[in-house]
Design a protein around this motif. Structure first.
Motif, PDB file in Angstrom:
ATOM      1  N   ARG A  13      59.360  -4.093   4.736  1.00 39.95           N
ATOM      2  CA  ARG A  13      59.391  -2.759   5.350  1.00 39.95           C
ATOM      3  C   ARG A  13      60.433  -2.695   6.454  1.00 39.95           C
ATOM      4  O   ARG A  13      61.210  -1.736   6.541  1.00 39.95           O
ATOM      5  N   ASP A  14      60.473  -3.721   7.309  1.00 41.04           N
ATOM      6  CA  ASP A  14      61.479  -3.760   8.372  1.00 41.04           C
ATOM      7  C   ASP A  14      62.885  -3.851   7.792  1.00 41.04           C
ATOM      8  O   ASP A  14      63.824  -3.223   8.285  1.00 41.04           O
ATOM      9  N   LYS A  15      63.038  -4.652   6.745  1.00 43.30           N
ATOM     10  CA  LYS A  15      64.335  -4.796   6.099  1.00 43.30           C
ATOM     11  C   LYS A  15      64.810  -3.447   5.548  1.00 43.30           C
ATOM     12  O   LYS A  15      65.990  -3.088   5.673  1.00 43.30           O
ATOM     13  N   LEU A  16      63.889  -2.700   4.964  1.00 41.91           N
ATOM     14  CA  LEU A  16      64.205  -1.373   4.424  1.00 41.91           C
ATOM     15  C   LEU A  16      64.660  -0.428   5.534  1.00 41.91           C
ATOM     16  O   LEU A  16      65.678   0.265   5.408  1.00 41.91           O
ATOM     17  N   ALA A  23      69.781  -2.604   0.480  1.00 41.51           N
ATOM     18  CA  ALA A  23      69.696  -4.027   0.818  1.00 41.51           C
ATOM     19  C   ALA A  23      68.374  -4.651   0.392  1.00 41.51           C
ATOM     20  O   ALA A  23      68.166  -5.847   0.585  1.00 41.51           O
ATOM     21  N   VAL A  24      67.482  -3.844  -0.198  1.00 43.17           N
ATOM     22  CA  VAL A  24      66.134  -4.309  -0.517  1.00 43.17           C
ATOM     23  C   VAL A  24      66.002  -4.509  -2.021  1.00 43.17           C
ATOM     24  O   VAL A  24      66.436  -3.668  -2.816  1.00 43.17           O
ATOM     25  N   SER A  25      65.423  -5.625  -2.422  1.00 45.43           N
ATOM     26  CA  SER A  25      65.248  -5.922  -3.843  1.00 45.43           C
ATOM     27  C   SER A  25      64.137  -5.067  -4.449  1.00 45.43           C
ATOM     28  O   SER A  25      63.352  -4.423  -3.739  1.00 45.43           O
ATOM     29  N   ASP A  26      64.058  -5.076  -5.771  1.00 45.30           N
ATOM     30  CA  ASP A  26      62.996  -4.335  -6.461  1.00 45.30           C
ATOM     31  C   ASP A  26      61.622  -4.818  -6.005  1.00 45.30           C
ATOM     32  O   ASP A  26      60.715  -4.015  -5.762  1.00 45.30           O
ATOM     33  N   ALA A  27      61.455  -6.124  -5.903  1.00 43.02           N
ATOM     34  CA  ALA A  27      60.167  -6.679  -5.495  1.00 43.02           C
ATOM     35  C   ALA A  27      59.809  -6.254  -4.077  1.00 43.02           C
ATOM     36  O   ALA A  27      58.644  -5.936  -3.786  1.00 43.02           O
ATOM     37  N   GLU A  28      60.784  -6.217  -3.195  1.00 40.55           N
ATOM     38  CA  GLU A  28      60.516  -5.825  -1.814  1.00 40.55           C
ATOM     39  C   GLU A  28      60.171  -4.343  -1.715  1.00 40.55           C
ATOM     40  O   GLU A  28      59.274  -3.952  -0.958  1.00 40.55           O
ATOM     41  N   LEU A  29      60.872  -3.499  -2.470  1.00 45.76           N
ATOM     42  CA  LEU A  29      60.532  -2.066  -2.479  1.00 45.76           C
ATOM     43  C   LEU A  29      59.115  -1.853  -2.997  1.00 45.76           C
ATOM     44  O   LEU A  29      58.337  -1.063  -2.442  1.00 45.76           O
ATOM     45  N   LEU A  30      58.785  -2.543  -4.077  1.00 46.54           N
ATOM     46  CA  LEU A  30      57.438  -2.415  -4.639  1.00 46.54           C
ATOM     47  C   LEU A  30      56.390  -2.944  -3.664  1.00 46.54           C
ATOM     48  O   LEU A  30      55.295  -2.376  -3.547  1.00 46.54           O
TER      49      LEU A  30
END
Length: 224
Positions: A13-16, A23-30
């Motif tokens: 969430r912070d990375k987003l 900059a966020v991967s599919d797994a991180e977005l999910l």
């Protein structure tokens, strides 16, 4: 582990927020969408498991409720979050179709239909009713079937077209088998609908079949 348990700047969430969605991967977005993982597994780890199981983002968002609930760590709350994300995406695309000439943006039309029909577990026959400038008046699911097909009645399509004062129609249905190739029955019902609506001066512009990650256009195939 929940997203809120990550240290400042560590979690997806912070990375987003700090770096942007690119900059966020599919797994991180999910993981941001799911918010929590399951015992011994972080939200990101759970997201990776889902992506692997369903073959990517589209597979996760279009999977059936029973399929999602059958995954460890996935309950009704997470299912609702995934369904909400899918429906928001569908409505965003539909709003664009309402304001534009659909025949000048075939890719957007196909994208909408993939969102609308791609995850259905049984066959659904949908009609897009258009005005004389080919803008969307109404999208309506008219007929429902099993994995083997849906019974389609031209009279019902004609009644709806007159009700919405449509000048043209785009037909669409899904193939739950995943193969978008038109069958002989698909061709016959398209001809019947084209002829019936033609008597009312309503054009059938296309018939689009939605498979698993692919679509087939009757207009592009020269079948209309």
């Amino acid at each position: 582990m929940a997203i809120s348990d990550w240290g400042a700047g560590e979690g997806p969430r912070d990375k987003l927020l700090q770096r942007g969605a690119e900059a966020v991967s599919d797994a991180e977005l999910l993981a941001v969408l799911l918010r929590t993982g399951r015992r011994g597994r972080s939200a990101t780890a759970l997201a990776r498991e889902l992506l692997a199981r369903f073959g990517g983002v589209r597979g996760v968002l279009t999977a059936g409720a029973e399929q999602i609930l059958g995954c460890p760590g996935m309950g009704e709350s997470k299912l609702a979050q995934l369904q909400a994300a899918q429906e928001l995406a569908r409505r965003q695309v539909q709003e664009g179709l309402t304001d534009s000439d659909m025949m000048s943006s075939p890719q957007q039309t196909r994208l909408f239909l993939r969102h609308h029909l791609g995850g259905r577990e049984r066959e659904v026959f949908t009609c897009l009713f258009l005005d004389n400038q080919h803008r969307l008046l109404r999208c309506e699911d008219l007929f429902f079937g099993t994995l083997d097909g849906a019974a389609v009645y031209p009279r019902e399509v004609a009644v709806r077209a007159l009700q919405y004062r449509a000048a043209a129609v785009i037909l669409a249905h899904n193939h739950p088998s995943g193969v978008a190739e038109p069958s002989a029955a698909d061709r016959r019902i398209t001809e019947r609908l084209r002829d019936a609506l033609g008597l009312l001066d309503i054009r059938v512009l296309d018939h689009i079949i939605v498979g698993r990650g692919e679509t087939c256009s009757f207009a592009e195939r020269g079948l209309l």
